[in-house]
Design a protein around this motif. Sequence first.
Motif, mmCIF file in Angstrom:
data_model
loop_
_atom_site.group_PDB
_atom_site.id
_atom_site.type_symbol
_atom_site.label_atom_id
_atom_site.label_comp_id
_atom_site.label_asym_id
_atom_site.label_seq_id
_atom_site.Cartn_x
_atom_site.Cartn_y
_atom_site.Cartn_z
ATOM 1 N N SER A 128 12.462 46.014 46.328
ATOM 2 C CA SER A 128 12.885 47.427 46.273
ATOM 3 C C SER A 128 14.307 47.573 45.353
ATOM 4 O O SER A 128 14.378 48.431 44.547
ATOM 5 N N ARG A 129 14.958 46.712 46.026
ATOM 6 C CA ARG A 129 16.315 46.434 45.159
ATOM 7 C C ARG A 129 16.157 46.011 43.687
ATOM 8 O O ARG A 129 17.044 46.660 42.796
ATOM 9 N N ASP A 132 15.264 49.195 42.138
ATOM 10 C CA ASP A 132 16.634 50.232 41.827
ATOM 11 C C ASP A 132 17.298 49.801 40.762
ATOM 12 O O ASP A 132 17.887 50.679 39.907
ATOM 13 N N TRP A 133 17.430 48.478 40.564
ATOM 14 C CA TRP A 133 18.483 48.006 39.442
ATOM 15 C C TRP A 133 17.975 48.336 38.179
ATOM 16 O O TRP A 133 18.518 48.995 37.219
ATOM 17 N N ARG A 135 15.680 50.743 37.230
ATOM 18 C CA ARG A 135 15.914 52.297 37.191
ATOM 19 C C ARG A 135 17.336 52.743 36.636
ATOM 20 O O ARG A 135 17.503 53.215 35.626
ATOM 21 N N ALA A 136 18.097 52.103 37.392
ATOM 22 C CA ALA A 136 19.633 52.424 37.008
ATOM 23 C C ALA A 136 20.051 51.683 35.768
ATOM 24 O O ALA A 136 20.992 52.660 35.114
ATOM 25 N N VAL A 182 6.995 51.020 48.614
ATOM 26 C CA VAL A 182 7.589 50.510 47.549
ATOM 27 C C VAL A 182 6.479 50.225 46.568
ATOM 28 O O VAL A 182 7.058 50.078 45.382
ATOM 29 N N ARG A 185 6.105 52.815 43.977
ATOM 30 C CA ARG A 185 7.298 53.150 43.049
ATOM 31 C C ARG A 185 6.715 52.566 41.568
ATOM 32 O O ARG A 185 7.358 53.024 40.592
ATOM 33 N N GLU A 189 7.351 55.468 39.296
ATOM 34 C CA GLU A 189 8.721 55.508 38.772
ATOM 35 C C GLU A 189 8.859 55.063 37.125
ATOM 36 O O GLU A 189 10.134 54.895 36.779
#
Length: 381
Positions: A128-129, A132-133, A135-136, A182, A185, A189
């Motif tokens: 998940s982290r 996140d990275w 996507r950022a 998760v 995603r 995403e």
Amino acid sequence: DVRMDEGEREVFENIVRGALFQMTSLMLHERRSHLAVMNAIGELCAQFRKGILAVIRERGPEEPLRIVEAYHRIHPEAAEQAWHPEAFARMDDPEWRQLYVNAEHDGTVGVVTLGRESLSWDVIRELSRALDWLRAEGIERVILTSDFHLSTQMVGADTSDFFETLTDAGKGEDLCRTWSAVARRLHDEFRVSVGFLAGKRALGGMLELLAHCHYVVSHDGGSFGFPEVMLPVVPGMEGCHWTFRKARAEDRSKILRLLLTGRPVKAADAVGWLIDYAGPFEEALGTAWRIVTGGDHGIPPRELEEGPLADVPDTVADLPPAGSPGAEAARKAILDSVRACCGTTLAEALDLQSRHAAQFLAGEACRRGAVGTAWQKTTQV
């Protein structure tokens, strides 16, 4: 069978963990290896359930110091040996936070590699982290695969993470819901996601994870399967409906056979209904890259049906005997889950499948099976 009271258990744990934590502090101080490799050595060579760095990370920077200090009170001579408590002070650094999952990108395509053969809470949180990275960083295309060196197969979930769910269905629901969310995603995403099987097999929860990608690609020596019925457990990461939603009506009986027998299928035989491509390794890798970059690959996507499904079979021709009461109970529970989760919308199915899987985990059949037996041996002493 070893019986210890609370005080004896604490002393025993302080001796074992204290010595391990002190030794690990020296390895960290001397930078013996990359942290992910150091952690993997504990699992692959020392046969720890989870790597020693993951154990330390779970306790935070302060508790390992307390445990080593308790160990030194029991064995004062150990305090004279190399001990570097400052080695545990940087647990918020990325290297500590990503022991099992690595992510990188070239500005357009992200590659996420799993450095563990079994899925666990640690892997899910790190995945998940990593997402996140990416996507950022503005990454909309991603390949998910295993580490080509540390995890040569993807064998499913770490069943030790199921132990607390055997007596608490609420924790089972939380596990299934969180892990599935998760996994979703990867589908929701990213513009394009490709699950690539680089090793021998993808089973159970690892197969469910890959199946959430828009495409699944494998070398032709790989295999796929749902062994849950033999443990027995009910697939809790949407194997009882997500895979059906991506298959043609005439192919859904093949998925049901996988679920009810636990027998794997070769990659070449799974193309078109469970995965999207199988071929020699280099060709498969090239195909995964063409798909994720938008190149010419000629493979039509298997669309995900979001509404209730019609024509979902509830029987399998020539189904072999279950072989045990537990497997028979799991077959019934899996069929119930398939009927319920395929009979509703995609949006509603996540909570529904979480409840079905959790109820079976907390039931008698599961406690009498492989997971329950391991739980008894590990925790009920």
